[in-house]
Design a protein around this motif. Sequence first.
Motif, mmCIF file in Angstrom:
data_model
loop_
_atom_site.group_PDB
_atom_site.id
_atom_site.type_symbol
_atom_site.label_atom_id
_atom_site.label_comp_id
_atom_site.label_asym_id
_atom_site.label_seq_id
_atom_site.Cartn_x
_atom_site.Cartn_y
_atom_site.Cartn_z
ATOM 1 N N LEU A 203 0.826 -1.206 0.000
ATOM 2 C CA LEU A 203 0.000 0.000 0.000
ATOM 3 C C LEU A 203 0.862 1.259 0.000
ATOM 4 C CD1 LEU A 203 -2.813 1.161 0.004
ATOM 5 C CD2 LEU A 203 -2.875 0.932 2.489
ATOM 6 N N VAL A 204 1.960 1.249 0.735
ATOM 7 C CA VAL A 204 2.880 2.394 0.732
ATOM 8 C C VAL A 204 3.421 2.626 -0.672
ATOM 9 C CG1 VAL A 204 5.153 3.161 1.512
ATOM 10 C CG2 VAL A 204 3.494 2.276 3.158
ATOM 11 N N ARG A 205 3.772 1.553 -1.353
ATOM 12 C CA ARG A 205 4.278 1.677 -2.722
ATOM 13 C C ARG A 205 3.221 2.286 -3.642
ATOM 14 N NH1 ARG A 205 4.336 -3.757 -4.828
ATOM 15 N NH2 ARG A 205 2.165 -3.193 -5.227
ATOM 16 N N ASP A 206 1.981 1.818 -3.547
ATOM 17 C CA ASP A 206 0.921 2.321 -4.426
ATOM 18 C C ASP A 206 0.621 3.792 -4.154
ATOM 19 O OD1 ASP A 206 0.761 -0.178 -5.553
ATOM 20 O OD2 ASP A 206 -0.948 -0.832 -4.344
ATOM 21 N N LEU A 207 0.541 4.175 -2.882
ATOM 22 C CA LEU A 207 0.265 5.576 -2.557
ATOM 23 C C LEU A 207 1.409 6.474 -3.000
ATOM 24 C CD1 LEU A 207 -1.328 5.295 1.011
ATOM 25 C CD2 LEU A 207 -2.491 5.685 -1.162
ATOM 26 N N GLY A 208 2.626 5.964 -2.961
ATOM 27 C CA GLY A 208 3.771 6.767 -3.361
ATOM 28 C C GLY A 208 3.820 7.057 -4.847
ATOM 29 N N THR A 209 3.169 6.221 -5.661
ATOM 30 C CA THR A 209 3.168 6.450 -7.113
ATOM 31 C C THR A 209 2.103 7.443 -7.553
ATOM 32 O OG1 THR A 209 1.663 4.575 -7.496
ATOM 33 C CG2 THR A 209 4.036 4.115 -7.524
ATOM 34 N N GLU A 229 11.295 -7.767 9.974
ATOM 35 C CA GLU A 229 10.063 -7.498 9.238
ATOM 36 C C GLU A 229 9.978 -6.018 8.872
ATOM 37 O OE1 GLU A 229 7.626 -9.614 8.273
ATOM 38 O OE2 GLU A 229 8.805 -11.323 8.981
ATOM 39 N N ALA A 230 10.269 -5.142 9.819
ATOM 40 C CA ALA A 230 10.147 -3.712 9.576
ATOM 41 C C ALA A 230 11.102 -3.248 8.483
ATOM 42 C CB ALA A 230 10.428 -2.936 10.859
ATOM 43 N N ALA A 231 12.235 -3.943 8.318
ATOM 44 C CA ALA A 231 13.207 -3.546 7.297
ATOM 45 C C ALA A 231 12.655 -3.678 5.893
ATOM 46 C CB ALA A 231 14.477 -4.379 7.451
ATOM 47 N N GLN A 232 11.580 -4.465 5.712
ATOM 48 C CA GLN A 232 11.000 -4.643 4.389
ATOM 49 C C GLN A 232 10.178 -3.433 3.952
ATOM 50 O OE1 GLN A 232 8.968 -8.408 3.877
ATOM 51 N NE2 GLN A 232 10.204 -9.371 5.477
ATOM 52 N N VAL A 233 9.846 -2.542 4.866
ATOM 53 C CA VAL A 233 9.044 -1.363 4.549
ATOM 54 C C VAL A 233 9.968 -0.148 4.478
ATOM 55 C CG1 VAL A 233 7.111 0.089 5.254
ATOM 56 C CG2 VAL A 233 7.071 -2.365 5.741
ATOM 57 N N PRO A 234 9.988 0.567 3.353
ATOM 58 C CA PRO A 234 10.947 1.665 3.181
ATOM 59 C C PRO A 234 10.540 2.955 3.878
ATOM 60 C CG PRO A 234 9.591 1.478 1.236
ATOM 61 C CD PRO A 234 9.169 0.353 2.150
ATOM 62 N N LEU A 235 9.984 2.847 5.083
ATOM 63 C CA LEU A 235 9.584 4.020 5.860
ATOM 64 C C LEU A 235 9.814 3.714 7.336
ATOM 65 C CD1 LEU A 235 6.250 5.120 4.133
ATOM 66 C CD2 LEU A 235 8.349 6.456 4.244
#
Length: 514
Positions: A203-209, A229-235
């Motif tokens: 969802l973060v990826r989609d909102l960022g585009t 796990e948290a390292a997989q999210v770029p935020l």
Amino acid sequence: MFMTLTADSGADRAETWVERRRPALHPRRSWASPEPFVRRPTEHNSGEDVLGAMPWTRSASGYQRITVAIDVVVALAVVVAAAALGGAGWLTAGLLGLLATGTHVSFVAALRGYERHNLGDGPAEFQVVLRSAVVVAAVLMAVAFLTPVQVPREAVLVGLPALVTLACAGRYVHRRVLHASRARGQAMMRTIVVGSTVSVRDLVRDLGTAPHHGYLVIGTCLADVVDDEAAQVPLPTLGALSDIPQVVHDHAVQVVVVAGDALGGPALRRLSWALRRAGAELVVAPGLVEVAQERVTVHPTAGLSLLRLEIEPPRRRLMAKAVLDRVLGLVALVLLSPVIAAGALAVRLTSPGPAFYTQTRVGVDGREFRIWKLRSMYVDADRRRAELLDRSDRDGLMFKMAADPRITPVGRVLRRLSFDELPQFWNVVRGDMSLVGPRPPLREEVSAYHDAVHQRLNVKPGITGLWQVSGRSDLPWDESIRLDLRYVDNWSVTMDLMILWKTFRAVVGGAGAY
């Protein structure tokens, strides 16, 4: 957001308790607690209530006020001018203008056309203007019929079309200014996304585009706060699920987006209570992908809010699209016939071979038809295609070359202006094609489709489509297919009109055309 509003049973409390017993980064507090939040000053929150002064709050209020001002000025000016043109005195014209303006603004407000959620994104605000114009027309006709006031026909026949045109144009320009601001990172809503690692990441990826929607994601709250796990999210991971209200307060968050099924109904209900005190909005991403708002309706059933998803377009929409295609296709063919004739003459005089090129393409439900184009290549182009396949500028099944040696000098000009596609209006009039839809594929392309791509054949192919106005020949194959499938699932007459308008802009700009 929709949720079930039922009594909080013991099972509900137990489910919410389990969800909130996961790892946490901050002291726990019940989401239903009336206690004030802990004052922890951060760079975003000085320790005082600053949410009401956030930049987007001010920007949204200003955007709403300007939108109302556009409607007032346009409605008053065009109705007064049209009535005066029809012979009404200035006093009568002024009264009719005030009546029309009050009716228009009131009806748009009643349809929630000035709410922040309905402004700056999507076709809803334009549809509201059109519906309001119909109501204004009915009011003016009722005044003419029920009172001695003389309402000139021009007030209805000229003023209202002008009102719709100018109001929509004003909103469009206003929207473009907003989108330009958001592209620079301004007028954004500070947002956190919460849920499982996988759903949050996607969802973060989609909102960022899509920054024009206005969501500035500053961090996440994960279901399990684990470093790997948290390292997989770029935020930044700002907390766990139980930390959401405190994170909202600490970081001056305006929108909380719940991804997937991380929280059940009872937990969502209690979270809404906490966010109401924190001054943030709650948005739920239910996991539906590429589904337009028009396809989803909410049906309250047995104390639940069930989402009904439209699978097949209604017959009235199919008929409206067919009428739109035939009428606009015939009008375009007649108006553009001199351009087609001039192009055909230029092709015939500058290279050997016929002026027009026909080819077998695959249409709706796999039916084949002959597509018509102005010939832009040399007559041996089809034979030479196999020799050039490995030099394609596109990935996937579509063959495109920016410097294709098969294109004639005149053909290059025709392609740059998209004039080579104009004879396809004849295919639209015949019913082989639509004005808007996926591009008609070749037989060999269809034979190489995997399962999902076959969905492109569920609608008529079009002269233009969603991927053409999103990048034309510059888009990768997978992105083109994704946009085509989005159109197949969600098409509407309103979407077709918007794509036609964007096609005009793309053709004038020449973006991605070769």
